[in-house]
Design a protein around this motif. Sequence first.
Motif, PDB file in Angstrom:
ATOM      1  N   ILE A   1       0.786  -1.283   0.204  1.00  0.00           N
ATOM      2  CA  ILE A   1       0.047   0.152  -0.048  1.00  0.00           C
ATOM      3  C   ILE A   1       0.837   1.315  -0.104  1.00  0.00           C
ATOM      4  CG2 ILE A   1      -1.664   1.249   1.410  1.00  0.00           C
ATOM      5  CD1 ILE A   1      -2.765  -1.364   2.238  1.00  0.00           C
TER       6      ILE A   1
ATOM      7  N   GLY B   1      -2.690   4.280  -2.742  1.00  0.00           N
ATOM      8  CA  GLY B   1      -3.672   3.252  -2.552  1.00  0.00           C
ATOM      9  C   GLY B   1      -2.737   1.974  -2.955  1.00  0.00           C
ATOM     10  N   SER B   2      -3.720   0.991  -3.482  1.00  0.00           N
ATOM     11  CA  SER B   2      -2.813  -0.333  -3.668  1.00  0.00           C
ATOM     12  C   SER B   2      -3.012  -0.747  -5.192  1.00  0.00           C
ATOM     13  CB  SER B   2      -3.215  -1.478  -2.790  1.00  0.00           C
ATOM     14  OG  SER B   2      -4.631  -1.813  -2.906  1.00  0.00           O
TER      15      SER B   2
ATOM     16  N   GLN C   1      -9.260  -5.087  -1.645  1.00  0.00           N
ATOM     17  CA  GLN C   1      -8.576  -3.759  -2.020  1.00  0.00           C
ATOM     18  C   GLN C   1      -9.920  -2.873  -2.011  1.00  0.00           C
ATOM     19  OE1 GLN C   1      -5.260  -3.647  -4.413  1.00  0.00           O
ATOM     20  NE2 GLN C   1      -5.985  -5.529  -5.455  1.00  0.00           N
TER      21      GLN C   1
ATOM     22  N   PHE D   1      -7.382   2.798   2.217  1.00  0.00           N
ATOM     23  CA  PHE D   1      -6.225   3.556   1.504  1.00  0.00           C
ATOM     24  C   PHE D   1      -6.651   3.534   0.031  1.00  0.00           C
ATOM     25  CE2 PHE D   1      -4.414   2.501   5.531  1.00  0.00           C
ATOM     26  CZ  PHE D   1      -3.628   3.826   5.742  1.00  0.00           C
ATOM     27  N   ASN D   2      -7.910   3.069  -0.403  1.00  0.00           N
ATOM     28  CA  ASN D   2      -8.293   3.070  -1.794  1.00  0.00           C
ATOM     29  C   ASN D   2      -9.227   4.015  -1.934  1.00  0.00           C
ATOM     30  OD1 ASN D   2      -6.208   1.284  -3.084  1.00  0.00           O
ATOM     31  ND2 ASN D   2      -7.496  -0.501  -2.592  1.00  0.00           N
TER      32      ASN D   2
ATOM     33  N   ARG E   1      -5.830   8.559  -4.639  1.00  0.00           N
ATOM     34  CA  ARG E   1      -6.186   6.966  -4.146  1.00  0.00           C
ATOM     35  C   ARG E   1      -7.316   6.733  -5.327  1.00  0.00           C
ATOM     36  NH1 ARG E   1      -6.430   7.506   2.246  1.00  0.00           N
ATOM     37  NH2 ARG E   1      -4.216   7.913   2.609  1.00  0.00           N
ATOM     38  N   SER E   2      -6.954   5.540  -5.817  1.00  0.00           N
ATOM     39  CA  SER E   2      -7.691   5.086  -7.049  1.00  0.00           C
ATOM     40  C   SER E   2      -8.197   6.103  -8.073  1.00  0.00           C
ATOM     41  CB  SER E   2      -9.324   4.408  -6.281  1.00  0.00           C
ATOM     42  OG  SER E   2      -9.002   3.669  -5.476  1.00  0.00           O
TER      43      SER E   2
END
Length: 353
Positions: A157, A162-163, A243, A248-249, A258-259
């Motif tokens: 992350i 984000g991831s 996710q 964090f997304n 993020r995203s």
Amino acid sequence: MNVSTITEEIRQRALSLGFDLVGFAPVLTPAHALFFRKWLEQGFQGEMSYLARSADARCDLQQVLPGAKSAVVVGLNYAPAVSPVTDDPTRGVFARYALGDDYHEVMQQKLEQLVAFIRQQYPDCRAKIYVDAGPVLERDLAWRAGIGWFGKNTMLINTRLGSYFFLGEILLDIELDYDHPTFGGCGKCNRCIEACPTGAIVAPYVLDARRCISYLTIELRSAIPEELRPPMGNRIFGCDICQEVCPFNQPRPHAPLRSAPTREPRFAPREVTLAPRLVDLLRLGEQDFREQFRRSPVKRAKWRGFRRNVAVALGNSRDQNAVPVLQEQLEHEEDPMVREHLQWALERCRQAG
Ligand code: SF4
Ligand code: SF4
């Protein structure tokens, strides 16, 4: 030019090639090597035997590139502009990373350009590119290079992004100026563990791949265990649930990236990957499948694996309108594994009547 100036130039070049994240790490024994070996001992990798076969090289990058000193680690955002998730159970959901073109090719091309740039400064340097496939504990390297930290869902992350990003690495036999490992953590959050429909996150930071929908729909070549089929819902290739729920997304005023949608046009969704009707997917012949998913990560599941996944989703849809299509497909299907899944789906759709 000194090392820190060259490192900075490589960083800027990587950013100009379109990478969203760039970091530099020394090549050391991976901090998570013991954790990885223990994970393998527990058999959590399932049929992914290549992970055990390459464990020694993964834990010792000198076996991959003798004399390796540095790793350039990059991240490329793949978040789509539109969500592929649909609540309509008669339509399929593909994982975000698989909506467009195959990331291996996209990343490889960009990394080759970056190596060419590095060689302008170091013509004799040795370099090895890795995108997912090579024997590299890449999340460990990325953590060391300051790209991100480990979430309880086992994803890396980045607090800002984000991831939803791919990782790629270049191993080099030259010294560079290194970043610091990333600070960050989940705190008391457990959303991913609670949201995983198959209970695949067996403890924080520990994934039993054998239960994970990503593994079941992509890596597994044989039948999907019956008890894991209902919780798969309409996820037919990969899964992002752990996710999707991650804070964090979710964009925030202090973290608008993020995203945020990817800037890479080749990752744009194809028509076939955005909430397609399951019955249409089941009717795709082998040639149609090849054409629709040419240069796409989806071809990794192969046609029979894909049909198996679609059959499971149709069974979960309990859609009576799918009964004639399932019957028609059963008449022609010769593969016993796929037949068994079609039969399972047919019974569930009939029961719903
Ligand atoms: S990808 Fe899906 S199945 Fe796998 S751990 Fe995450 S939520 Fe669970
Ligand atoms: S959902 Fe929560 S626990 Fe899971 S990775 Fe994200 S922050 Fe960590």
